[in-house]
Design a protein around this motif. Sequence first.
Motif, short mmCIF file in Angstrom:
data_model
loop_
_atom_site.label_atom_id
_atom_site.label_comp_id
_atom_site.label_asym_id
_atom_site.label_seq_id
_atom_site.Cartn_x
_atom_site.Cartn_y
_atom_site.Cartn_z
N LEU A 122 50.17 47.64 35.79
CA LEU A 122 49.51 47.86 37.08
C LEU A 122 50.40 48.68 38.01
N PRO A 123 49.83 49.68 38.68
CA PRO A 123 50.63 50.48 39.61
C PRO A 123 50.85 49.75 40.93
N ILE A 124 51.89 50.18 41.67
CA ILE A 124 52.07 49.69 43.04
C ILE A 124 51.57 50.77 43.98
N ASN A 125 51.22 50.35 45.20
CA ASN A 125 50.73 51.32 46.19
C ASN A 125 51.91 51.93 46.96
N SER A 126 51.61 52.75 47.96
CA SER A 126 52.67 53.48 48.67
C SER A 126 53.59 52.55 49.45
N GLN A 133 43.35 43.16 43.67
CA GLN A 133 42.11 43.72 43.15
C GLN A 133 42.33 44.41 41.80
N SER A 134 43.50 45.05 41.63
CA SER A 134 43.76 45.79 40.39
C SER A 134 43.87 44.85 39.19
N VAL A 135 44.26 43.59 39.44
CA VAL A 135 44.29 42.60 38.37
C VAL A 135 42.87 42.30 37.92
N ALA A 157 59.60 43.35 48.16
CA ALA A 157 58.15 43.24 48.39
C ALA A 157 57.61 41.94 47.80
N ILE A 158 56.84 41.21 48.62
CA ILE A 158 56.25 39.95 48.17
C ILE A 158 54.85 40.25 47.65
N PHE A 159 54.62 39.98 46.37
CA PHE A 159 53.34 40.31 45.75
C PHE A 159 52.32 39.20 46.01
N PRO A 160 51.03 39.54 45.98
CA PRO A 160 49.98 38.56 46.35
C PRO A 160 49.71 37.55 45.23
N VAL A 161 50.70 36.70 44.96
CA VAL A 161 50.57 35.78 43.82
C VAL A 161 49.47 34.75 44.03
N GLU A 162 49.20 34.43 45.29
CA GLU A 162 48.13 33.46 45.54
C GLU A 162 46.78 34.02 45.10
N GLU A 163 46.49 35.25 45.52
CA GLU A 163 45.21 35.88 45.13
C GLU A 163 45.15 36.16 43.64
N ILE A 164 46.28 36.62 43.08
CA ILE A 164 46.30 36.91 41.64
C ILE A 164 46.08 35.63 40.83
N GLY A 165 46.73 34.55 41.28
CA GLY A 165 46.53 33.26 40.62
C GLY A 165 45.08 32.80 40.66
N ALA A 166 44.44 33.01 41.81
CA ALA A 166 43.02 32.62 41.95
C ALA A 166 42.13 33.46 41.03
N ILE A 167 42.43 34.76 40.94
CA ILE A 167 41.66 35.64 40.05
C ILE A 167 41.82 35.20 38.59
N CYS A 168 43.06 34.88 38.21
CA CYS A 168 43.33 34.44 36.83
C CYS A 168 42.59 33.14 36.52
N LYS A 169 42.58 32.23 37.50
CA LYS A 169 41.90 30.95 37.30
C LYS A 169 40.40 31.18 37.09
N LYS A 170 39.84 32.05 37.91
CA LYS A 170 38.40 32.36 37.83
C LYS A 170 38.04 32.89 36.44
N HIS A 171 38.93 33.71 35.89
CA HIS A 171 38.66 34.32 34.57
C HIS A 171 39.27 33.54 33.42
N ASN A 172 39.89 32.39 33.75
CA ASN A 172 40.48 31.53 32.73
C ASN A 172 41.56 32.25 31.91
N VAL A 173 42.40 33.01 32.62
CA VAL A 173 43.52 33.73 31.99
C VAL A 173 44.83 33.12 32.50
N PRO A 174 45.75 32.77 31.60
CA PRO A 174 47.04 32.21 32.06
C PRO A 174 47.80 33.20 32.96
N PHE A 175 48.45 32.65 33.99
CA PHE A 175 49.19 33.47 34.95
C PHE A 175 50.67 33.09 34.94
N HIS A 176 51.52 34.08 34.69
CA HIS A 176 52.98 33.89 34.75
C HIS A 176 53.54 34.69 35.92
N THR A 177 54.44 34.07 36.68
CA THR A 177 55.13 34.82 37.73
C THR A 177 56.64 34.62 37.61
#
Length: 401
Positions: A122-126, A133-135, A157-177
Amino acid sequence: MKVYLDNNATTIVDPQVFAEMEPYFVQRYGNPNSLHIFASDTHPGIKAGMERIYAGINSPREDSVIITSCATESNNWVLKSIYFDQILTGKKNHIIVSEVEHPSVIATAKFIESMGCKVTYLPINSEGLIEAQSVEENITDKTALVSVMWANNETGAIFPVEEIGAICKKHNVPFHTDAVQAIGKIPVDVQSFNVDYLTFSAHKFHGPKGVGALYMKKGKELMPLLHGGSQMGGYRSGTLNVPGIVGMGKAMEQAIDALDYEMSEIRKMRDAFEDELLKIEDTFVVTPREKRTPNTILISFRGIEGESMLWDLSRAGIGASTGSACASEDLEANSVMEAIGAAEDLAHTAIRFSLSRYTTQDELDYTLKVVNAAVIRLRGISSSYAYAPAGHESGLDAHHH
């Protein structure tokens, strides 16, 4: 004066941490797995250390915290086990990582990619940030894992782990940070976010080197990376690093206790230091302050090679870095600078200053003087600076005064 401003690479061991570890080298030296009094002498220290580690990341007792040698081992473990469990067996064929993960994640991802796994980087923004969203856009029913760091080692930079975790849960994909750069700087809580695997190293929060951990959520247990014994419930063979566990536990407890100081006082010192650095013409910092860990600055000085600046700083007794310590032997452009699309003349000019709770105002004042003198000296002999078109070709605004 000697000034250490490379705390994202490693930290001083807190003297209280060292004091607590010391007896476990010479006095209580038994192998914890043996069946005699020398072994049982080590058990209270291990128990106390483990309890502090569980508490530090707010892990419930039914989840597992497995002690490893470092976060590099823990990161390798997660990705390789997912490969053996999910990808080699044909259940899944895809993982997602960010393009600015620590080398221990990127190199492992490239390794399993060479074994036939599909990997999305996944790319990072400027601003140097991943967009959650890219996840979502890249997850498929064949995705076996998403691995995105909590905070970036280069920029803070602090990445949006809360939102990424929620997206992973919704799609039932394991999330590692990879939370190496987050612990001791910002609150890390495995219960308030959906995190299946979390990795960290003690030496980033004033603990000893050579000890880290992997948190595994109940029901998401991984195949062991190391086989051979019954230690750590059979998940990681090898005689326990007793002093390391004791030290990591104590360091974790102190890091949590010092969190308010880190997030208020260290942040204030960092911000004031950054303000002064930005008064130097043609400088810029990646990632807005409020989206960064409170101790980190990645700053570029147009027309100055990062290595040249480090040389001047080091001669004056100041430790900083041009990028991640793991990659600093090979003088490549800073990976984050490349990822955000900085122009070539900026990609090699980044310097990282990372503070700790031991950093003093006097040290920062001294560093400012040295940096200012170095900028004048190095720009004076720079072949590129006089002709470098200042401004916006990098897509980033330089600061002009």
